[in-house]
Design a protein around this motif. Structure first.
Motif, PDB file in Angstrom:
ATOM      1  N   LEU A 113      55.336  40.514  42.502  1.00 49.36           N
ATOM      2  CA  LEU A 113      56.126  41.527  41.804  1.00 49.36           C
ATOM      3  C   LEU A 113      57.481  40.977  41.379  1.00 49.36           C
ATOM      4  O   LEU A 113      58.032  41.383  40.358  1.00 49.36           O
ATOM      5  CB  LEU A 113      56.317  42.763  42.688  1.00 49.36           C
ATOM      6  N   LEU A 130      55.112  51.997  44.310  1.00 50.81           N
ATOM      7  CA  LEU A 130      54.474  51.032  45.211  1.00 50.81           C
ATOM      8  C   LEU A 130      54.043  51.791  46.464  1.00 50.81           C
ATOM      9  O   LEU A 130      54.842  52.005  47.372  1.00 50.81           O
ATOM     10  CB  LEU A 130      55.437  49.900  45.575  1.00 50.81           C
ATOM     11  N   GLU A 180      61.289  42.468  45.401  1.00 53.16           N
ATOM     12  CA  GLU A 180      60.088  42.896  46.118  1.00 53.16           C
ATOM     13  C   GLU A 180      59.233  41.710  46.544  1.00 53.16           C
ATOM     14  O   GLU A 180      59.161  40.701  45.852  1.00 53.16           O
ATOM     15  CB  GLU A 180      59.253  43.831  45.252  1.00 53.16           C
ATOM     16  N   TRP A 212      51.262  41.844  42.272  1.00 54.27           N
ATOM     17  CA  TRP A 212      50.584  42.564  41.207  1.00 54.27           C
ATOM     18  C   TRP A 212      49.268  41.824  40.992  1.00 54.27           C
ATOM     19  O   TRP A 212      49.223  40.731  40.447  1.00 54.27           O
ATOM     20  CB  TRP A 212      51.416  42.546  39.946  1.00 54.27           C
ATOM     21  N   SER A 246      48.491  50.669  42.534  1.00 52.04           N
ATOM     22  CA  SER A 246      49.654  49.870  42.894  1.00 52.04           C
ATOM     23  C   SER A 246      49.693  49.765  44.399  1.00 52.04           C
ATOM     24  O   SER A 246      49.414  50.714  45.117  1.00 52.04           O
ATOM     25  CB  SER A 246      50.949  50.513  42.398  1.00 52.04           C
ATOM     26  N   ASP A 289      51.659  48.459  48.051  1.00 51.35           N
ATOM     27  CA  ASP A 289      52.903  48.147  48.729  1.00 51.35           C
ATOM     28  C   ASP A 289      52.528  47.250  49.906  1.00 51.35           C
ATOM     29  O   ASP A 289      52.040  47.730  50.914  1.00 51.35           O
ATOM     30  CB  ASP A 289      53.596  49.422  49.202  1.00 51.35           C
TER      31      ASP A 289
END
Length: 138
Positions: free
Chosen positions: A32, A56, A69, A73, A134, A136
């Motif tokens: 990211l 996220l 971050e 991705w 997405s 995290d």
């Protein structure tokens, strides 16, 4: 690659405004932190930087803070962009600009290759929503 970056189901309404699901326009997954200068226009009007975030997981990160971050991705994922602007139902002209800093390709020592991307599509708001992918990564 660019043909699937903004699919026809990419734009959905939210209580705060809209979400836009963006596919990675590159051949490999990227950190990211490699995404810079992210900007979105709707119907020719830029979304203010303070009104654009990246979703996220359960967190929202300002688009201009992505370089801090540690997540990724992934090529099969959609990066979910959240805009705080109410949109009417119907078709909207969407433009997304960003730079992708490719850390494993260098233009000269210590400087990654920087690829500019400009994506445009006419998308209909309120098609059937798609699930968020997405991630995290802690």
């Amino acid at each position: 690659m660019l043909q699937t970056a903004l699919r026809e189901d990419a734009l959905t309404a939210t209580p705060e405004g809209f979400e836009l699901r963006l596919g990675l326009s590159w051949i490999r997954s990227m950190p990211l932190s490699s995404v810079a200068e992210l900007a979105v226009e709707v119907d020719g009007i830029p979304v203010a930087p303070g009104d654009l975030a990246v979703v996220l997981g359960a967190r929202r990160v300002r688009a201009d803070a992505l370089q801090a971050e540690s997540g990724w991705w992934f090529v099969q994922d959609r990066l979910v962009l959240a805009g705080r602007r109410k949109l009417s139902r119907g078709v909207h002209a969407i433009a997304v600009d960003f730079q992708l800093l490719v850390p494993y390709l260098q233009t000269h020592p210590g400087s990654p290759l920087v690829l500019p991307f400009h994506l445009e599509a006419r998308l209909e708001l309120d098609r059937a929503p798609v699930p968020s992918v997405s991630r995290d990564v802690a």
